[in-house]
Design a protein around this motif. Structure first.
Motif, PDB file in Angstrom:
ATOM      1  N   HIS A  80      27.305 -39.510 -55.714  1.00  0.00           N
ATOM      2  CA  HIS A  80      26.081 -39.406 -54.597  1.00  0.00           C
ATOM      3  C   HIS A  80      25.178 -39.631 -54.180  1.00  0.00           C
ATOM      4  O   HIS A  80      24.476 -39.403 -52.867  1.00  0.00           O
ATOM      5  N   VAL A  81      24.839 -40.597 -55.015  1.00  0.00           N
ATOM      6  CA  VAL A  81      22.808 -41.378 -54.330  1.00  0.00           C
ATOM      7  C   VAL A  81      23.667 -43.018 -54.086  1.00  0.00           C
ATOM      8  O   VAL A  81      22.413 -43.118 -53.087  1.00  0.00           O
ATOM      9  N   ARG A  82      24.456 -43.730 -54.793  1.00  0.00           N
ATOM     10  CA  ARG A  82      24.589 -44.888 -54.338  1.00  0.00           C
ATOM     11  C   ARG A  82      23.823 -45.424 -54.450  1.00  0.00           C
ATOM     12  O   ARG A  82      23.877 -46.937 -54.184  1.00  0.00           O
ATOM     13  N   ASP A  83      22.631 -45.317 -56.069  1.00  0.00           N
ATOM     14  CA  ASP A  83      22.191 -46.388 -56.217  1.00  0.00           C
ATOM     15  C   ASP A  83      21.905 -46.474 -58.046  1.00  0.00           C
ATOM     16  O   ASP A  83      21.547 -45.229 -58.072  1.00  0.00           O
ATOM     17  N   ALA A  84      22.156 -47.076 -58.784  1.00  0.00           N
ATOM     18  CA  ALA A  84      22.139 -46.804 -60.237  1.00  0.00           C
ATOM     19  C   ALA A  84      21.025 -46.616 -60.637  1.00  0.00           C
ATOM     20  O   ALA A  84      21.524 -46.100 -61.782  1.00  0.00           O
ATOM     21  N   ASP A  85      19.886 -47.570 -60.082  1.00  0.00           N
ATOM     22  CA  ASP A  85      18.765 -46.674 -60.679  1.00  0.00           C
ATOM     23  C   ASP A  85      18.637 -45.696 -60.482  1.00  0.00           C
ATOM     24  O   ASP A  85      17.793 -44.850 -61.580  1.00  0.00           O
ATOM     25  N   GLU A  86      18.688 -44.811 -59.371  1.00  0.00           N
ATOM     26  CA  GLU A  86      18.454 -43.848 -58.538  1.00  0.00           C
ATOM     27  C   GLU A  86      19.046 -43.205 -59.755  1.00  0.00           C
ATOM     28  O   GLU A  86      18.675 -41.588 -60.192  1.00  0.00           O
ATOM     29  N   ALA A  87      20.391 -43.002 -59.991  1.00  0.00           N
ATOM     30  CA  ALA A  87      21.292 -42.320 -60.879  1.00  0.00           C
ATOM     31  C   ALA A  87      20.715 -41.834 -61.988  1.00  0.00           C
ATOM     32  O   ALA A  87      21.034 -40.903 -63.310  1.00  0.00           O
ATOM     33  N   LEU A  88      20.206 -42.735 -62.884  1.00  0.00           N
ATOM     34  CA  LEU A  88      20.419 -43.615 -64.327  1.00  0.00           C
ATOM     35  C   LEU A  88      18.430 -42.190 -64.330  1.00  0.00           C
ATOM     36  O   LEU A  88      19.060 -41.152 -65.241  1.00  0.00           O
ATOM     37  N   ASP A  89      18.289 -42.710 -63.523  1.00  0.00           N
ATOM     38  CA  ASP A  89      16.719 -41.397 -63.607  1.00  0.00           C
ATOM     39  C   ASP A  89      16.771 -39.778 -63.329  1.00  0.00           C
ATOM     40  O   ASP A  89      16.850 -39.909 -63.419  1.00  0.00           O
TER      41      ASP A  89
END
Length: 186
Positions: free
Chosen positions: A43-52
């Protein structure tokens, strides 16, 4: 001890976590973190954001554990929480993007940081309150097209269709709304 817990069903782990059994919630996290990460990343396509967002999801789930119905699927419940976190994240990004377009250029550096944890530091609460108040003071004819396009993500053509206006009228109203906001925000 966690080996004993790892063999339990999700419902049993939830019951143990509710009762305060050490390690029970950690087994839930270990069991479901990879699936939630993949879901959020899609959904967010950003690994760092996904971890958060995975962390935020598990924190929210832990806080709501008392409301979990043990007859239902824990994975589906966790997925729903994760999807809500993704929606919240997308909403925050849209608001920041809208604010970046209407606030003075000097404020852009403060808004550019879109990390979830840096939101409070990135946008001064007073500035945000003034912007939202100015947005509320706009007449509906200007405010609604601006919100549809900048916050809801509709194209000007889609907003025109939704409002029963021409594309040019929506474009003009958005331009006027942005100008009014620039004038209203010191």
């Amino acid at each position: 001890m966690s080996r004993d817990l790892a063999g339990l069903a999700d419902g049993d782990l939830v019951a143990l976590a509710r009762s305060g059994r050490p390690g029970a919630y950690a087994v839930i996290v270990t069991r479901h973190k990879t699936a939630l990460y993949r879901l959020i990343l899609a959904h967010v396509r950003d690994a760092d954001e996904a971890l958060d967002l995975v962390q935020e999801s598990f924190v929210a789930a832990h806080g709501a554990l008392a409301r979990f119905d043990e007859t239902r699927s824990l994975r589906a419940w966790l997925s729903r929480i994760a999807l809500n976190k993704c929606r919240d994240w997308a909403r925050r990004r849209r608001v920041r993007a809208m604010l970046a377009r209407v606030l003075p250029v000097e404020a852009a550096a403060e808004i550019a940081d879109d990390r979830v944890g840096g939101e409070a530091a990135a946008i001064d609460r007073d500035s945000l309150a003034r912007t939202l108040a100015a947005l509320d003071r706009l007449p509906d004819a200007l405010r609604v097209p601006l919100i549809l396009c900048t916050i809801e993500g509709l194209s000007q053509a889609e907003a025109a269709e939704a409002l029963g206006l021409s594309g040019k009228a929506v474009e003009l109203r958005i331009r006027r709304a942005r100008a009014a906001l620039r004038d209203a925000i010191p």
